[in-house]
Write an enzyme that holds these catalytic residues in place. Sequence first.
Site, PDB file in Angstrom:
ATOM      1  N   HIS A 271       1.028   4.111   1.875  1.00 45.16           N
ATOM      2  CA  HIS A 271       1.610   4.704   3.231  1.00 45.16           C
ATOM      3  C   HIS A 271       3.156   4.959   3.108  1.00 45.16           C
ATOM      4  O   HIS A 271       3.943   3.983   2.566  1.00 45.16           O
ATOM      5  CB  HIS A 271       1.210   4.081   4.686  1.00 45.16           C
ATOM      6  CG  HIS A 271      -0.236   4.410   4.648  1.00 45.16           C
ATOM      7  ND1 HIS A 271      -1.097   3.491   5.496  1.00 45.16           N
ATOM      8  CD2 HIS A 271      -0.893   5.472   4.373  1.00 45.16           C
ATOM      9  CE1 HIS A 271      -2.375   3.866   5.823  1.00 45.16           C
ATOM     10  NE2 HIS A 271      -2.288   5.368   5.134  1.00 45.16           N
TER      11      HIS A 271
ATOM     12  N   HIS B  52       0.674  -1.424  -0.008  1.00 46.03           N
ATOM     13  CA  HIS B  52       0.101   0.068  -0.146  1.00 46.03           C
ATOM     14  C   HIS B  52       0.872   1.258   0.039  1.00 46.03           C
ATOM     15  O   HIS B  52       2.149   1.143   0.266  1.00 46.03           O
ATOM     16  CB  HIS B  52      -1.072   0.092   1.222  1.00 46.03           C
ATOM     17  CG  HIS B  52      -0.469   0.223   2.602  1.00 46.03           C
ATOM     18  ND1 HIS B  52       0.311  -1.036   3.040  1.00 46.03           N
ATOM     19  CD2 HIS B  52      -0.424   0.917   3.612  1.00 46.03           C
ATOM     20  CE1 HIS B  52       0.816  -0.687   4.375  1.00 46.03           C
ATOM     21  NE2 HIS B  52       0.279   0.497   4.522  1.00 46.03           N
TER      22      HIS B  52
ATOM     23  N   ASP C 249      -0.404  -4.050   5.841  1.00 48.93           N
ATOM     24  CA  ASP C 249      -1.246  -3.388   7.103  1.00 48.93           C
ATOM     25  C   ASP C 249      -2.569  -3.783   7.097  1.00 48.93           C
ATOM     26  O   ASP C 249      -3.316  -3.638   5.817  1.00 48.93           O
ATOM     27  CB  ASP C 249      -1.088  -1.987   7.147  1.00 48.93           C
ATOM     28  CG  ASP C 249       0.341  -1.590   7.334  1.00 48.93           C
ATOM     29  OD1 ASP C 249       1.163  -2.578   7.559  1.00 48.93           O
ATOM     30  OD2 ASP C 249       0.613  -0.418   7.673  1.00 48.93           O
TER      31      ASP C 249
ATOM     32  N   HIS D  53       5.882  -5.627  11.588  1.00 47.31           N
ATOM     33  CA  HIS D  53       5.441  -4.395  11.751  1.00 47.31           C
ATOM     34  C   HIS D  53       4.992  -4.082  13.137  1.00 47.31           C
ATOM     35  O   HIS D  53       3.744  -3.773  13.462  1.00 47.31           O
ATOM     36  CB  HIS D  53       4.036  -4.195  11.037  1.00 47.31           C
ATOM     37  CG  HIS D  53       3.553  -2.799  10.729  1.00 47.31           C
ATOM     38  ND1 HIS D  53       2.729  -2.264  11.135  1.00 47.31           N
ATOM     39  CD2 HIS D  53       3.737  -2.358   9.658  1.00 47.31           C
ATOM     40  CE1 HIS D  53       2.701  -1.044  10.474  1.00 47.31           C
ATOM     41  NE2 HIS D  53       3.514  -0.919   9.388  1.00 47.31           N
TER      42      HIS D  53
ATOM     43  N   HIS E  63      -7.521  -1.881   5.447  1.00 50.58           N
ATOM     44  CA  HIS E  63      -6.613  -0.682   6.143  1.00 50.58           C
ATOM     45  C   HIS E  63      -7.409   0.675   5.556  1.00 50.58           C
ATOM     46  O   HIS E  63      -8.477   0.777   5.063  1.00 50.58           O
ATOM     47  CB  HIS E  63      -5.535  -0.948   5.518  1.00 50.58           C
ATOM     48  CG  HIS E  63      -4.375  -0.077   6.117  1.00 50.58           C
ATOM     49  ND1 HIS E  63      -4.121  -0.193   7.817  1.00 50.58           N
ATOM     50  CD2 HIS E  63      -3.253   0.482   5.657  1.00 50.58           C
ATOM     51  CE1 HIS E  63      -3.211   0.448   7.914  1.00 50.58           C
ATOM     52  NE2 HIS E  63      -2.582   1.034   6.862  1.00 50.58           N
TER      53      HIS E  63
ATOM     54  N   ASP F 281       5.772   4.794   5.078  1.00 51.61           N
ATOM     55  CA  ASP F 281       6.674   3.776   5.695  1.00 51.61           C
ATOM     56  C   ASP F 281       6.813   2.394   4.894  1.00 51.61           C
ATOM     57  O   ASP F 281       7.490   1.752   5.074  1.00 51.61           O
ATOM     58  CB  ASP F 281       6.205   3.342   6.939  1.00 51.61           C
ATOM     59  CG  ASP F 281       4.690   2.830   7.418  1.00 51.61           C
ATOM     60  OD1 ASP F 281       3.707   3.281   6.706  1.00 51.61           O
ATOM     61  OD2 ASP F 281       4.379   1.976   8.158  1.00 51.61           O
ATOM     62  N   HIS F 282       5.960   2.422   3.905  1.00 55.72           N
ATOM     63  CA  HIS F 282       6.064   1.378   3.082  1.00 55.72           C
ATOM     64  C   HIS F 282       6.718   1.672   1.488  1.00 55.72           C
ATOM     65  O   HIS F 282       7.128   0.718   0.698  1.00 55.72           O
ATOM     66  CB  HIS F 282       4.726   0.694   2.503  1.00 55.72           C
ATOM     67  CG  HIS F 282       4.418   0.010   4.073  1.00 55.72           C
ATOM     68  ND1 HIS F 282       4.329  -1.498   4.140  1.00 55.72           N
ATOM     69  CD2 HIS F 282       3.795   0.542   5.126  1.00 55.72           C
ATOM     70  CE1 HIS F 282       3.747  -1.568   5.540  1.00 55.72           C
ATOM     71  NE2 HIS F 282       3.616  -0.518   5.851  1.00 55.72           N
TER      72      HIS F 282
END
Length: 307
Positions: free
Chosen positions: A65, A63, A211, A269, A140, A67-68
Amino acid sequence: MDIFFLGTGAGVPAKLRNVTSIALKLLEERGSIWLFDVGEATQHQILHTSIKPRRIEKIFITHLHGDHIYGLPGLLASRSFQGGESEVTVYGPKGMKEYIAVSLSVSQTYLKYPLKIVEIETGIIFEDDQFTVEAQLLEHGIPSYGYRIVEKDKPGTLLAEKLVEAGVQPGPIFRKIKEGESVTLEDGRVIIPQDFLGPDQKGRIVTILGDTRYCENAISLALGADLLIHEATFSKGEETLAFDYFHSTTHQAAEVARLSGSKQLCLTHISSRYDRQAWHQLVAEAQEIFMNTDIAEDFKEINIPSK
């Protein structure tokens, strides 16, 4: 086949855990590496490993976001200076093409290798004669996918002694039989591969989830998996908090493993609220439901042996 964790934390980089990135090392199977998510500083993490960026063949983003994905443009750019010439395919949700295009354009980055970007939908997103990769939507705050990587069954061991007893000498015929091709001998006899091969070698299954809250698609993707990698941002008892933030607890991850019949669960995670001493407790919580549970750490490697 090996899983190597480059980053195992949640949200922001921390001293003990960098943000998410997982390498599936397929060096024996196809001489390449597949990455799942590329959090900030992933290429710095790679510097401390034996992973060669030029061997990266595919990148799967769960996805969008930060942090990915914040490490993706830098990794793609650096690969050009690290001997990478072969094509890389990036799979990810809608918006992936725009994110990469803008990042490379604004920074005036030129890649010396072909880059293919596939914006995915649910279903089989990749298949060749070795592997299939299936993607399904999880639950999510934004579209987040889980990936099911299935290695196709391979022909069984060639029964060489049995072939010699049948009057077949080692050589090209052995190879044809191993590849599943029937052969007619000079005396008219037909050699059928099934008679001279051991049982098929079953392929391995790895499930890597983005996530997610606890959901049915996670269970579906993990059915019979040799290894399930599931987020566990929160400890047990924090189900309401996990739901509100679209994440999972240790108990919920373990329940997915149990219901799916997975063979092994690895939690990742992990929120930075849990220090190193608390990690053992997180594992113990999951083991209350699913005994064969471990917890990921940066630079941890898990071998998935052939069956």
